[in-house]
Each structure stands twice: as C-alpha cells, then as structure tokens.
Write a protein that holds these residues in place. Structure first.
Motif, PDB file in Angstrom:
ATOM      1  N   THR A 183       0.942  -1.203   0.172  1.00  0.00           N
ATOM      2  CA  THR A 183      -0.049   0.141   0.107  1.00  0.00           C
ATOM      3  C   THR A 183       0.708   1.256  -0.108  1.00  0.00           C
ATOM      4  N   THR A 184       2.117   1.031  -0.531  1.00  0.00           N
ATOM      5  CA  THR A 184       3.013   2.223  -0.409  1.00  0.00           C
ATOM      6  C   THR A 184       2.758   3.222  -1.553  1.00  0.00           C
ATOM      7  N   SER A 185       3.024   4.483  -1.425  1.00  0.00           N
ATOM      8  CA  SER A 185       2.990   5.323  -2.267  1.00  0.00           C
ATOM      9  C   SER A 185       4.427   5.863  -3.080  1.00  0.00           C
ATOM     10  N   ASN A 186       5.499   5.138  -2.490  1.00  0.00           N
ATOM     11  CA  ASN A 186       6.680   5.543  -2.886  1.00  0.00           C
ATOM     12  C   ASN A 186       7.547   4.168  -3.219  1.00  0.00           C
ATOM     13  N   VAL A 187       7.683   4.075  -4.614  1.00  0.00           N
ATOM     14  CA  VAL A 187       8.306   2.620  -4.690  1.00  0.00           C
ATOM     15  C   VAL A 187       9.874   2.842  -5.573  1.00  0.00           C
ATOM     16  N   ALA A 188      10.514   1.867  -5.689  1.00  0.00           N
ATOM     17  CA  ALA A 188      11.786   1.974  -6.399  1.00  0.00           C
ATOM     18  C   ALA A 188      12.259   0.669  -6.939  1.00  0.00           C
ATOM     19  N   LEU A 189      12.856   0.636  -8.158  1.00  0.00           N
ATOM     20  CA  LEU A 189      13.238  -0.515  -8.570  1.00  0.00           C
ATOM     21  C   LEU A 189      14.695  -0.210  -8.992  1.00  0.00           C
ATOM     22  N   ARG A 190      15.802  -1.065  -8.228  1.00  0.00           N
ATOM     23  CA  ARG A 190      17.203  -0.909  -8.588  1.00  0.00           C
ATOM     24  C   ARG A 190      17.311  -1.961  -9.431  1.00  0.00           C
ATOM     25  N   PHE A 191      18.043  -1.773 -10.532  1.00  0.00           N
ATOM     26  CA  PHE A 191      18.500  -2.589 -11.713  1.00  0.00           C
ATOM     27  C   PHE A 191      19.942  -2.381 -12.261  1.00  0.00           C
ATOM     28  N   THR A 192      20.631  -3.292 -13.127  1.00  0.00           N
ATOM     29  CA  THR A 192      21.376  -3.129 -13.599  1.00  0.00           C
ATOM     30  C   THR A 192      21.367  -3.830 -14.924  1.00  0.00           C
ATOM     31  N   LEU A 193      21.401  -3.135 -16.064  1.00  0.00           N
ATOM     32  CA  LEU A 193      21.256  -3.668 -17.305  1.00  0.00           C
ATOM     33  C   LEU A 193      22.428  -4.533 -17.697  1.00  0.00           C
ATOM     34  N   LEU A 194      22.294  -5.694 -18.169  1.00  0.00           N
ATOM     35  CA  LEU A 194      23.369  -6.448 -18.562  1.00  0.00           C
ATOM     36  C   LEU A 194      23.483  -6.736 -19.981  1.00  0.00           C
ATOM     37  N   GLY A 195      22.356  -5.955 -20.769  1.00  0.00           N
ATOM     38  CA  GLY A 195      22.312  -6.088 -22.471  1.00  0.00           C
ATOM     39  C   GLY A 195      21.110  -6.485 -22.689  1.00  0.00           C
ATOM     40  N   PRO A 196      20.512  -6.596 -23.942  1.00  0.00           N
ATOM     41  CA  PRO A 196      19.254  -6.851 -24.162  1.00  0.00           C
ATOM     42  C   PRO A 196      19.328  -8.771 -24.246  1.00  0.00           C
ATOM     43  N   THR A 197      18.192  -9.131 -23.894  1.00  0.00           N
ATOM     44  CA  THR A 197      18.015 -10.493 -24.101  1.00  0.00           C
ATOM     45  C   THR A 197      18.164 -11.040 -25.368  1.00  0.00           C
ATOM     46  N   GLU A 198      18.756 -12.303 -25.332  1.00  0.00           N
ATOM     47  CA  GLU A 198      19.115 -13.163 -26.571  1.00  0.00           C
ATOM     48  C   GLU A 198      17.724 -13.159 -27.488  1.00  0.00           C
ATOM     49  N   ARG A 199      16.661 -13.431 -26.726  1.00  0.00           N
ATOM     50  CA  ARG A 199      15.218 -13.642 -27.556  1.00  0.00           C
ATOM     51  C   ARG A 199      14.641 -12.172 -27.362  1.00  0.00           C
ATOM     52  N   GLN A 200      14.232 -11.602 -28.472  1.00  0.00           N
ATOM     53  CA  GLN A 200      13.433 -10.438 -28.440  1.00  0.00           C
ATOM     54  C   GLN A 200      11.900 -10.629 -28.937  1.00  0.00           C
ATOM     55  N   ALA A 249      18.997   6.219 -22.431  1.00  0.00           N
ATOM     56  CA  ALA A 249      18.854   5.083 -21.824  1.00  0.00           C
ATOM     57  C   ALA A 249      19.860   4.838 -20.790  1.00  0.00           C
ATOM     58  N   PRO A 250      19.652   4.113 -19.778  1.00  0.00           N
ATOM     59  CA  PRO A 250      20.612   3.675 -18.828  1.00  0.00           C
ATOM     60  C   PRO A 250      21.623   3.004 -19.259  1.00  0.00           C
ATOM     61  N   SER A 251      22.734   3.116 -18.907  1.00  0.00           N
ATOM     62  CA  SER A 251      23.954   2.724 -19.454  1.00  0.00           C
ATOM     63  C   SER A 251      24.101   1.076 -18.742  1.00  0.00           C
ATOM     64  N   THR A 252      24.780   0.206 -19.626  1.00  0.00           N
ATOM     65  CA  THR A 252      24.754  -1.238 -19.335  1.00  0.00           C
ATOM     66  C   THR A 252      25.830  -1.282 -18.326  1.00  0.00           C
ATOM     67  N   GLY A 253      25.720  -2.369 -17.436  1.00  0.00           N
ATOM     68  CA  GLY A 253      26.828  -2.625 -16.603  1.00  0.00           C
ATOM     69  C   GLY A 253      26.932  -1.745 -15.220  1.00  0.00           C
ATOM     70  N   GLU A 254      25.897  -0.750 -15.396  1.00  0.00           N
ATOM     71  CA  GLU A 254      25.919   0.038 -14.072  1.00  0.00           C
ATOM     72  C   GLU A 254      24.757   0.199 -13.394  1.00  0.00           C
ATOM     73  N   PRO A 255      24.780   0.356 -11.881  1.00  0.00           N
ATOM     74  CA  PRO A 255      23.574   0.230 -11.257  1.00  0.00           C
ATOM     75  C   PRO A 255      22.678   1.503 -11.633  1.00  0.00           C
ATOM     76  N   HIS A 256      21.385   1.305 -11.846  1.00  0.00           N
ATOM     77  CA  HIS A 256      20.299   2.415 -12.011  1.00  0.00           C
ATOM     78  C   HIS A 256      19.137   2.326 -10.853  1.00  0.00           C
ATOM     79  N   THR A 257      18.113   3.198 -10.723  1.00  0.00           N
ATOM     80  CA  THR A 257      17.142   2.994  -9.906  1.00  0.00           C
ATOM     81  C   THR A 257      16.036   3.977 -10.934  1.00  0.00           C
ATOM     82  N   LEU A 258      15.131   3.428 -10.933  1.00  0.00           N
ATOM     83  CA  LEU A 258      13.792   3.890 -11.195  1.00  0.00           C
ATOM     84  C   LEU A 258      12.651   4.038  -9.981  1.00  0.00           C
ATOM     85  N   ARG A 259      12.520   5.361  -9.770  1.00  0.00           N
ATOM     86  CA  ARG A 259      11.583   5.506  -8.604  1.00  0.00           C
ATOM     87  C   ARG A 259      10.346   6.362  -8.663  1.00  0.00           C
TER      88      ARG A 259
END
Length: 179
Positions: free
Chosen positions: A40-57, A128-138
């Motif tokens: 029930t929060t009104s404040n959310v975040a997703l921390r992620f690191t892109l490793l590159g596109p998936t093999e299957r698109q 776009a967020p850079s590959t291999g570095e941590p990012h946060t979408l909040r």
C-alpha cells in the motif's frame, strides 16, 4: 523509507525471476512481470543493472519493438493500471501510461487496448540507462501528483488520473519488455 523486497514476496506473473549474486535477482527473458501483493506504499523504487538485451526479442502486442523497465503503480487488474516506464529503445525516456478498460478485467478481454500516455507538467529528456552500472527508477505519489525519478534526476512530474474506484489497490510491481 524504502524496504528491500525478497524474492519470496514477489509473485511473478509473466516470465521468470531468479536469484542472482548477493541479493540481486536476474531476468533472462524477453518479458518479466512481478507484483508485491498487499503493498500500500506510495513510494516505490526498482534498482537494476542492465546486462544487455536478452537473446530472444519479442514484439509488443501492437507489433512495436521496445525495450523498457518499469513500475506498475496502481492496479485493479490487468486491464486497469498505471505504469511508469523507463524506455531504453527505440526512444529513451520516461513514459507514464494509464490503461483503462471499464468492465474488463483480464488481458484476454482488453488486450493492448485502453492505453493513454499521460502528459507531464514537467519532464527531463533522458538517455537510456548505461549497461553494467546500477540504476534506480523511483516513483512517488503525493496526493494527486506523481513524480518519477531516473537515478537521481526528477524526470517526470504530472497529475495522476482520477481513480474511478476506491477499491483500486496500490501494488508495487516490476515490468520489463525486451523486443
């Protein structure tokens, strides 16, 4: 205050989410959706690191090829939801979508219909967020105002759509698309 959500609290509704090194979780597929029931929060975040596109698109139901990572902010069901997405390709940036399909409740009923792109009152162009570095979408909802940050940049500010139902729960969710 944000709290880390363990894999055991996530319900994966599409794709797969696997334990990774440390407390990381890994997505290795063209689509992944997961929700935290009862949030029930009104404040959310997703921390992620892109490793590159998936093999299957995989293209979206509309046929569009898109790569994105995002948060489902409010949801009644699969047909009535509010998303904040950090699009990676083909055109990077923050996009907020409201999907509204009164009387429809399953993806089979509404498909990819009912989407409205919400216009921000303020926005910042992003790469776009850079590959291999941590990012946060909040995202944070304060009354009727929605704010979305990409890393430490306030990238999108605007009004939440009017909630037609008080039953609309707040679910913290994650969504990725690679296609």
């Amino acid at each position: 205050m944000l709290t880390r959500v363990p894999l055991s609290r996530l319900k994966v509704t599409e794709g797969s989410l696997e334990p990774g090194p440390g407390e990381q979780l890994l997505v290795d597929g063209p689509r992944m959706r997961a929700i935290v029931h009862g949030s029930t929060t009104s404040n959310v975040a997703l921390r992620f690191t892109l490793l590159g596109p998936t093999e299957r698109q995989v293209a979206l139901a509309s046929g569009e090829q898109r790569q994105q990572v995002g948060l489902k902010l409010f949801a009644v069901d699969a047909c009535n939801v509010l998303y904040a997405m950090w699009r990676l390709a083909p055109k990077p940036g923050i996009v907020v979508n409201f999907k509204r399909n009164p009387g429809q409740h399953t993806s089979r009923e509404c498909g990819n219909r009912g989407y409205t792109v919400l216009r921000p009152e303020q926005h910042v162009r992003l790469e776009a967020p850079s590959t291999g570095e941590p990012h946060t979408l909040r995202a944070q909802v304060d009354g009727k105002v929605l704010r979305v940050w990409a890393d430490d940049t306030l990238a999108w500010t605007g009004q939440c759509p009017k909630r037609r139902s008080r039953r609309m729960p707040r679910w913290a969710c994650a969504r990725t698309t690679s296609g």
